[in-house]
Design a protein around this motif. Structure first.
Motif, PDB file in Angstrom:
ATOM      1  N   GLY A  69      -0.416  -6.918  -8.398  1.00  0.00           N
ATOM      2  CA  GLY A  69      -1.058  -8.161  -8.316  1.00  0.00           C
ATOM      3  C   GLY A  69      -1.401  -8.594  -9.706  1.00  0.00           C
ATOM      4  N   PRO A  70      -2.195  -7.807 -10.253  1.00  0.00           N
ATOM      5  CA  PRO A  70      -2.910  -8.242 -11.468  1.00  0.00           C
ATOM      6  C   PRO A  70      -2.055  -8.451 -12.748  1.00  0.00           C
ATOM      7  CG  PRO A  70      -4.129  -6.830 -10.439  1.00  0.00           C
ATOM      8  CD  PRO A  70      -2.825  -6.730  -9.911  1.00  0.00           C
ATOM      9  N   GLU A  71      -2.380  -8.752 -13.756  1.00  0.00           N
ATOM     10  CA  GLU A  71      -1.702  -9.106 -15.104  1.00  0.00           C
ATOM     11  C   GLU A  71      -1.721  -7.935 -15.871  1.00  0.00           C
ATOM     12  OE1 GLU A  71      -5.339 -11.216 -15.849  1.00  0.00           O
ATOM     13  OE2 GLU A  71      -4.022 -10.926 -13.920  1.00  0.00           O
ATOM     14  N   ALA A  72      -2.803  -7.296 -15.932  1.00  0.00           N
ATOM     15  CA  ALA A  72      -2.990  -6.030 -16.813  1.00  0.00           C
ATOM     16  C   ALA A  72      -2.037  -4.709 -16.401  1.00  0.00           C
ATOM     17  CB  ALA A  72      -4.539  -5.361 -16.778  1.00  0.00           C
ATOM     18  N   PRO A  73      -1.881  -4.549 -15.181  1.00  0.00           N
ATOM     19  CA  PRO A  73      -1.051  -3.486 -14.783  1.00  0.00           C
ATOM     20  C   PRO A  73       0.420  -3.889 -15.055  1.00  0.00           C
ATOM     21  CG  PRO A  73      -2.434  -3.684 -13.094  1.00  0.00           C
ATOM     22  CD  PRO A  73      -2.701  -4.703 -13.948  1.00  0.00           C
ATOM     23  N   LEU A  74       0.640  -5.138 -15.099  1.00  0.00           N
ATOM     24  CA  LEU A  74       1.988  -5.473 -15.254  1.00  0.00           C
ATOM     25  C   LEU A  74       2.422  -5.243 -16.902  1.00  0.00           C
ATOM     26  CD1 LEU A  74       2.332  -8.610 -13.374  1.00  0.00           C
ATOM     27  CD2 LEU A  74       3.642  -6.745 -12.967  1.00  0.00           C
ATOM     28  N   ALA A  75       1.469  -5.770 -17.561  1.00  0.00           N
ATOM     29  CA  ALA A  75       1.462  -5.707 -19.063  1.00  0.00           C
ATOM     30  C   ALA A  75       1.645  -4.181 -19.537  1.00  0.00           C
ATOM     31  CB  ALA A  75       0.365  -6.190 -19.896  1.00  0.00           C
ATOM     32  N   ALA A  76       0.990  -3.291 -18.744  1.00  0.00           N
ATOM     33  CA  ALA A  76       0.988  -1.862 -18.946  1.00  0.00           C
ATOM     34  C   ALA A  76       2.077  -1.201 -18.537  1.00  0.00           C
ATOM     35  CB  ALA A  76      -0.190  -1.201 -18.240  1.00  0.00           C
TER      36      ALA A  76
END
Length: 751
Positions: A69-76
């Motif tokens: 869902g969130p942007e931070a895990p995707l960027a990580a």
């Protein structure tokens, strides 16, 4: 299918709810989830930004799909790790997620793909920022280049504030993107992609600022609604001469080129591309991209999605979306209102006990989605983040959906809770404007400026020139039957105003009822030798019954009021001074008292959004000249006496009325605008008239009474917009307008 949803917020709760509706989904679990998600599915205490931990959980749990869902895990790189573990992941790789993680990278992609967007520069020091703000001018748009949870953007007219935000980003080791300001309403469109093919969802609109009327600092979003009726009819013709609607425009000019450029670079985008758009006077422009579902739009959009979500996301994750995928949607509308913690967005307070969620969820058409919630050591539901809940309402109309959302909000409470009271208000009031602004040279000198964001109907043969609180004004289009004639088309809307606010709740059929009543009165006045400005009611079919073609008059800058009874602002002045606009009245008068004879009490003609002020006859004389002031008084009192007699024969008291006058091309003083309607006059039933108390009236008194009641919760002295009207107040007001028409004319209006 067994699905793991990664993330802790309201967006993830919406995804979980939608997955649970999919019969092909056997199990849904979340990591880490929140208190609301935990009440529906199993949650795992895993750091959502730890790629190895999430991948290990996915493998150990035997999940068939992981939705990030969130942007931070995707960027990580969580999606990368899950895919490397052999499990389909819905969400872009870290390389593709740079579309959100770096504003500068997104601008680079848009430039390469020739996607329309705001002009921008990427700067890393204060000198560069100073040069950029000088280049673009105010309003200044300063964006933190990295992830900022929706709060890294400052839009301001204050140059010092803009540069201070840039400097704060530099001090934190970041850079900024400075852009030109984009005019026009904003739209969010989610586009699902399998890396090659795509399918768009339903457009939505969200509200970023913390306070009503888009005031205060940016947040992650304080509410949203879908679909957007005001986008209906927004079309363009492509190079091949094919007309395409708004969604197809975005697909063709924004989403498809962006996804193609990402694939060309070897970083195909798999997941949801969030297109943040402005519908400007120059066409659709991209404000920003996000690499995931937007919050709070997701809560509203997924509430209407009828296509099973699990299979749809799995197809995206496995390259199986196909080139011609279509989606099914439930009928009606969805709107959500975000309830936030005290001190959000600066430093939200945590640990406050939340009450009333069960009562809200028991309401018809209401869902409560959790974002920043947790359970304390006593098992109580408490706040644990800035945006705590999103209350979603669904209904057959947008007004129904909004009303239900706010009904749910009113059941829930905790200390310091805050929410906006104007979600979808401008859409409901018809105040969202699309298309090019009318050049000043084409604006009549006496026309009101358009309401910010007002929706304008496209009418064949007519060109829109201005918007008032409750009406729209058009000029003849070149080559039309009325071209060359000095006329205007006046179109009445169903909007209603009270206490100098245009309310978010329209009154159905109001435009037709008041227009038809005005036309009836114009006939009565004409029979008495009083000229008016109407020349034809042969109007476009789309506005039949609520529009008039009128002579274009040179309007007199004054409101002409005749009073036969004492009430309203006249009563307030009398109680203080014994006079009304300087005219001395007998002692002992009360609310509703009949005056010895009708009096003329003019007022100033205020700018839109301001309040008319009573003025003396001497002040009117100074403003318009002695001769015209006398003519206005005589004409106003003559009309009042005539109308008062007609009303009495119908069993109605005409307490007072407000008229407007202008000069026709021949110089004749002519009555204009609406005349003797419940919006411009006070009509009382004669059989119940009794001085000494407020009289029941055939007007919007139901609206005024509710707005000033404890039930509405609205403080008239505040800067906040009035809340949405309850359906029963809307219907009672509509019926009162119909009663006035039937009683005065003696006929029933067929709608």
């Amino acid at each position: 299918m067994k699905v793991l949803v990664v993330g802790p917020g309201g967006r993830e709760h919406a995804i979980v709810r939608a997955l649970l509706r999919d019969e092909a989904v056997t199990t849904v679990e979340a990591a880490p989830g929140n208190a609301g998600i935990a009440a529906q599915v199993r949650c795992h205490s895993v750091d959502a930004q730890d790629p190895a931990a999430v991948a290990a959980l996915a493998v150990a749990g035997g999940f068939d799909l992981v939705v990030i869902g969130p942007e931070a895990p995707l960027a990580a790189g969580v999606a990368d790790a899950v895919r490397e573990a052999g499990i389909p992941a819905f969400g872009p790789s870290a390389a593709a997620a740079r579309l959100e993680a770096s504003k500068a990278f997104a601008k680079e992609i848009m430039a390469a793909a020739q996607v329309p967007t705001a002009g921008a520069v990427h700067v890393s020091d204060l000198a560069g920022a100073q040069a950029a703000v000088e280049e673009f001018g105010a309003p200044y748009v300063i964006k933190d280049d990295g992830l900022a949870a929706g709060k890294g953007v400052v839009v301001t007219e204050d140059r010092a504030e803009a540069l201070a935000h840039a400097q704060a980003c530099f001090a934190a080791g970041g850079t900024v993107v400075i852009e030109e300001f984009l005019d026009g309403p904003e739209v969010s469109l989610f586009v699902l992609s399998d890396g090659v093919n795509l399918v768009p969802l339903s457009p939505a609109q969200d509200f970023k600022r913390i306070f009503n009327d888009d005031a205060g600092p940016n947040t992650g979003g304080m509410g949203a609604y879908t679909p957007l009726d005001w986008l209906t009819g927004y079309t363009e013709t492509d190079a091949a001469g094919v007309e395409r609607d708004f969604v197809q425009i975005v697909v063709d000019t924004v989403a498809a080129p962006t996804l193609a450029e990402m694939s060309r670079r070897g970083t195909p985008f798999v997941g949801v591309l969030y297109c943040g758009l402005a519908v400007t006077s120059r066409g659709v422009r991209v404000i920003e991209f996000n690499a995931r579902f937007g919050d709070p739009e997701t809560q509203a959009v997924l509430e209407r999605l009828a296509t099973p979500l699990g299979q749809l996301l799995l197809d995206c994750s496995t390259g199986s979306l196909g080139p011609a995928r279509t989606l099914e949607w439930a009928q009606g509308y969805a709107a959500d209102v975000v309830m936030a913690a005290e001190n959000y967005p600066e430093s939200p307070r945590k640990g406050d006990v939340i009450a009333g969620t069960a009562q809200a969820e028991n309401l018809d058409g209401v869902a409560v989605l959790h974002a920043g919630t947790a359970a304390d050591d006593q098992g109580r539901l408490v706040t644990s983040g800035g945006r705590v809940l999103a209350v979603v309402g669904t209904g057959a109309s947008l007004a129904d959906a909004v009303q239900r959302a706010y009904a749910g909000v009113h059941e829930i409470s905790w200390p310091g809770e805050q929410h906006r009271t104007d979600i979808a208000a401008k859409a409901l009031a018809g105040e969202i404007r699309l298309g090019a602004e009318t050049p000043d040279a084409e604006m009549p000198a006496d026309a009101e400026m358009p309401l910010h964001g007002a929706t304008v109907e496209e009418l064949p043969g007519w060109v829109h020139v201005s918007s008032g609180k409750v009406r729209e004004l058009y000029r003849p289009a070149p080559g039309s039957p009325w071209d060359g004639q000095d006329v205007v088309l006046m179109v009445a809307s169903d909007r209603i105003s009270a206490y100098d606010h245009v309310l978010s709740s329209p009154i159905p059929d109001k435009g037709i009822i008041l227009t038809q009543l005005s036309l009836w009165w114009f006939d009565q006045l004409e029979a008495a030798g009083i000229s008016h400005h109407v020349v034809s009611v042969e109007v476009p079919e789309a506005v039949a019954g609520r529009a008039m073609i009128c002579r274009n008059l040179q309007m007199v800058e004054a409101e002409c009021i005749a009073r036969g009874y004492l009430t309203g602002s006249g009563l307030a002045e009398y109680r203080q001074t014994g006079t009304v606009t300087g005219l001395v009245l007998p002692e002992g008068l009360t609310d509703g008292s009949q005056l010895p004879e009708p009096i003329f009490t003019p007022s100033s003609k205020a700018a839109q959004g301001d309040h008319d002020e009573n003025i003396s006859f001497e002040t009117l004389t100074e403003n318009v000249g002695a001769e015209l002031a006398v003519r206005l008084r005589e004409a106003t009192l003559r009309i009042y006496v005539l109308a008062e007699e007609i009303c009495r024969d119908a069993g109605v008291i005409l307490a007072d009325t407000k008229l407007e006058f202008g000069f026709d091309p021949a110089g004749a003083l002519t009555v204009a605008d609406e005349v003797l309607t419940p919006d411009s006059s006070r009509f009382w039933p004669a059989e119940s008239w009794e001085p000494g108390a407020a009289q029941p009236s055939f007007d919007k008194q139901f609206v005024r009474d509710w707005l000033t009641s404890a039930e509405s919760g609205w403080d008239r002295s505040s800067d906040q917009a009035p809340p949405v009207l309850p359906p029963e107040v809307v219907e009672a007001t509509r019926q009162r307008y119909l009663d006035a028409y039937q009683r005065l004319t003696g006929t029933e209006l067929l709608l």
